[in-house]
Motif scaffolding. Sequence first.
Motif, PDB file in Angstrom:
ATOM      1  N   LEU A 217       1.194  -1.432   0.167  1.00  0.00           N
ATOM      2  CA  LEU A 217       0.065   0.234  -0.045  1.00  0.00           C
ATOM      3  C   LEU A 217       0.928   1.243  -0.143  1.00  0.00           C
ATOM      4  O   LEU A 217       0.322   2.430  -0.407  1.00  0.00           O
ATOM      5  N   GLY A 218       1.876   1.249   0.375  1.00  0.00           N
ATOM      6  CA  GLY A 218       3.233   2.601   0.582  1.00  0.00           C
ATOM      7  C   GLY A 218       3.421   2.974  -1.003  1.00  0.00           C
ATOM      8  O   GLY A 218       2.816   3.293  -1.569  1.00  0.00           O
TER       9      GLY A 218
ATOM     10  N   LYS B 151      -0.178   9.880  -6.370  1.00  0.00           N
ATOM     11  CA  LYS B 151       0.262  10.656  -5.840  1.00  0.00           C
ATOM     12  C   LYS B 151       1.681  11.351  -7.065  1.00  0.00           C
ATOM     13  O   LYS B 151       0.946  12.296  -7.510  1.00  0.00           O
TER      14      LYS B 151
ATOM     15  N   ARG C 205      -8.339   4.921   5.325  1.00  0.00           N
ATOM     16  CA  ARG C 205      -7.524   3.462   5.606  1.00  0.00           C
ATOM     17  C   ARG C 205      -6.489   3.744   6.489  1.00  0.00           C
ATOM     18  O   ARG C 205      -5.783   3.237   7.840  1.00  0.00           O
ATOM     19  N   LYS C 206      -6.054   4.538   5.991  1.00  0.00           N
ATOM     20  CA  LYS C 206      -4.763   5.362   7.193  1.00  0.00           C
ATOM     21  C   LYS C 206      -5.504   6.018   7.711  1.00  0.00           C
ATOM     22  O   LYS C 206      -4.652   6.764   9.259  1.00  0.00           O
ATOM     23  N   GLY C 207      -7.051   6.793   8.082  1.00  0.00           N
ATOM     24  CA  GLY C 207      -7.579   7.318   9.356  1.00  0.00           C
ATOM     25  C   GLY C 207      -6.982   8.344   9.038  1.00  0.00           C
ATOM     26  O   GLY C 207      -7.698   9.230   9.898  1.00  0.00           O
ATOM     27  N   ASN C 208      -7.073   9.356   7.648  1.00  0.00           N
ATOM     28  CA  ASN C 208      -7.430  10.077   7.308  1.00  0.00           C
ATOM     29  C   ASN C 208      -8.455  10.551   6.789  1.00  0.00           C
ATOM     30  O   ASN C 208      -8.400  10.508   5.527  1.00  0.00           O
TER      31      ASN C 208
ATOM     32  N   TYR D 212       0.449   4.451  -2.481  1.00  0.00           N
ATOM     33  CA  TYR D 212      -0.024   5.236  -2.308  1.00  0.00           C
ATOM     34  C   TYR D 212       0.842   6.266  -3.222  1.00  0.00           C
ATOM     35  O   TYR D 212       0.333   7.019  -3.124  1.00  0.00           O
ATOM     36  N   GLN D 213       2.119   6.068  -3.231  1.00  0.00           N
ATOM     37  CA  GLN D 213       3.029   6.770  -4.143  1.00  0.00           C
ATOM     38  C   GLN D 213       2.953   6.736  -5.678  1.00  0.00           C
ATOM     39  O   GLN D 213       2.982   8.174  -5.890  1.00  0.00           O
TER      40      GLN D 213
ATOM     41  N   LEU E  29      -6.890   4.570   0.359  1.00  0.00           N
ATOM     42  CA  LEU E  29      -5.964   4.938   1.292  1.00  0.00           C
ATOM     43  C   LEU E  29      -5.583   5.432   1.790  1.00  0.00           C
ATOM     44  O   LEU E  29      -5.728   5.456   3.621  1.00  0.00           O
ATOM     45  N   GLU E  30      -6.580   7.257   2.199  1.00  0.00           N
ATOM     46  CA  GLU E  30      -6.025   7.494   3.208  1.00  0.00           C
ATOM     47  C   GLU E  30      -7.137   7.346   3.922  1.00  0.00           C
ATOM     48  O   GLU E  30      -7.409   7.407   4.930  1.00  0.00           O
TER      49      GLU E  30
ATOM     50  N   ALA F 251      -9.479  11.634   2.841  1.00  0.00           N
ATOM     51  CA  ALA F 251     -10.605  10.999   2.252  1.00  0.00           C
ATOM     52  C   ALA F 251     -11.773  11.888   1.599  1.00  0.00           C
ATOM     53  O   ALA F 251     -11.715  11.415   0.550  1.00  0.00           O
TER      54      ALA F 251
END
Length: 210
Positions: A108-109, A116, A138-141, A112-113, A135-136, A145
């Motif tokens: 997932l890293g 972006k 999933r990261k809690g952002n 994400y990149q 993905l955001e 999101a």
Amino acid sequence: LNEQQLALNQYKRVLQTDASNVEAIACLAANHFYSDQPELALRFYRRLLQMGVSTPELWNNLGLCCFYASQYDMALSCLDRALALAGDASMAEIWYNIGQVAIGIGDLGLAYQAFKIAISVDSAHAESYANLGVLELRKGNIDAARSNFRAVQGMAPHMFEPFFNGALLAYKLGDFQASYELAQKALAAFPDHHDTHELLKQLGTHFTML
């Protein structure tokens, strides 16, 4: 003109006359890919490579075929080759596909990149915004999101996913009215989406209890 079988027959007739016709081979490859036959599509794309064709689009399609045929190491190698040949017109799409492959292999890293970078190349690449939103989340952002979902809703109203994801997020945050409105828009884009119908049922139950 939506006569797929007729078109396929014509492409095959072309190849009977000219076995090295690039467009006919590419079209048959694409048909096999979208018919969930990536292994067969690979044969046609490899034939193009043997003929000396080497474009970012071809390497991109090879990468996707390898991915859906579970040849993950080859998928990233092909997409890397596509990047080396790509210009600005195709760069964002290739990075988006790298992101999709990365999700498929659980990195997932990297995904994400990749999304972006796709957006940095093409600020209107709706699919990358949609995936970044997930993905955001999933990261809690939550705010990031929501911002990504809204960006896609504005630039690609034909896509149902950002509306559904936005509706689901609003529902979990307790904003039921916003959830209902977004779910209706998701349904307008994809009337048969089961999960949207289920969400609307839950919202209907909630509204009747108020």
